[in-house]
Design an enzyme around this catalytic site. Structure first.
Site, PDB file in Angstrom:
ATOM      1  N   LYS A 181      42.067  30.512  29.470  1.00  0.00           N
ATOM      2  CA  LYS A 181      41.200  31.511  30.061  1.00  0.00           C
ATOM      3  C   LYS A 181      42.442  32.752  29.881  1.00  0.00           C
ATOM      4  CE  LYS A 181      41.334  33.525  33.940  1.00  0.00           C
ATOM      5  NZ  LYS A 181      41.357  34.034  35.388  1.00  0.00           N
ATOM      6  N   ASP A 214      35.657  33.817  33.407  1.00  0.00           N
ATOM      7  CA  ASP A 214      36.230  33.713  34.818  1.00  0.00           C
ATOM      8  C   ASP A 214      35.109  33.367  35.700  1.00  0.00           C
ATOM      9  OD1 ASP A 214      35.066  35.996  34.833  1.00  0.00           O
ATOM     10  OD2 ASP A 214      36.597  36.998  35.782  1.00  0.00           O
TER      11      ASP A 214
END
Length: 265
Positions: free
Chosen positions: A171, A190
């Site tokens: 991420k 997220d």
């Protein structure tokens, strides 16, 4: 048995019946009318025909683009290094809190080389309010040492190299590569992207890695970067975790989530 006790026992058996409350004529009339009206079948929520069809995905992307034109990363930064550190600090922490912390952090240690010389207690004190500060301090110190030592003080531009940096998972790498370098290496997933992707039925998965793969299959690659930013902003402002503001949502007509608080269809 004593006379007094016998009388008390007999008294308990005496029950005065309650008189039924008469129903109002208005109520009876209303029930009679309702009984003659056809009942519309209840639509099962949370189901959309072909939820990942190109037409529906295009409509979602168009609505997001118009709602959040020119959207950018919510983490304040001036270079790739600052964005990397800020993203590491954002784990289990709000971007607002990270943006409060990073100015003092980068004022004290403005470069990877400078931060590599910091002590853990110094870093811990500066980032304490972001939560999990001890682990995060170890990560950004390790990241500073690797970036300054092996990468010449510059953040690399490939996923493979970025994943070698302490504290950097997929991420974080996607955030930095996409937001700073404009490289669409993947889709940032997220907590907001995860929640909204499932509510919009773009995926049935529950882990970031699998959700990212599903999104990459249905989204045009040139929208990977902006899509994440748009969905993150939408998740913070409108499609919040509890009691989403569906009446204010520009995607409401495209959404059939069972978590909706209001529906026009």
């Amino acid at each position: 048995m004593a006379p007094g006790k016998k009388a008390a026992k007999s008294a308990k058996k005496v029950i005065t019946p309650l008189r039924p409350v008469p129903k109002s004529p208005e109520g009876a009339a209303a029930r009679a009318i309702a009984a003659t009206e056809p009942v519309a079948p209840k639509k099962r929520p949370g189901r959309t025909a072909r939820p990942t069809s190109p037409e529906r995905v295009a409509a979602i992307l168009d609505a997001l683009r118009k709602t959040y034109p020119g959207v950018v990363c919510a983490l304040n930064h001036h270079n790739a290094w600052e964005l990397t550190v800020a993203t590491i600090l954002s784990a289990q922490c709000t971007d607002v809190r990270v943006n409060i912390v990073t100015p003092d952090l980068f004022r004290a240690f403005p470069t990877p080389a400078a931060m590599a010389k910091a002590t853990l207690p110094e870093l811990e004190e500066l980032i304490r309010t972001t939560g999990f500060y001890r682990n995060k301090a170890k990560s950004i110190l390790g990241a500073a040492k690797l970036v300054s030592g092996e990468y010449g003080g510059e953040i690399p531009q490939t996923m493979e190299e970025m994943l070698r940096i302490p504290g950097v998972a997929r991420k974080t790498a996607n955030v930095v590569l996409g937001s700073w370098f404009g490289i669409a290496s993947g889709v940032v997933v997220d907590t907001h992207v995860l929640r909204l992707s499932r509510r919009l039925e773009l995926t049935k998965e529950s882990t970031p890695e699998k959700i990212e793969k599903d999104l990459e299959k249905i989204l045009p690659k040139d929208r990977w970067i902006a899509f994440s930013h748009e969905l993150i902003h939408h998740g913070r402002q409108i499609c919040i975790a509890r009691k989403p503001r569906c009446a204010d949502c520009t995607l409401e007509t495209l959404c059939n989530s069972i978590e909706k608080t209001w529906s026009s269809h």
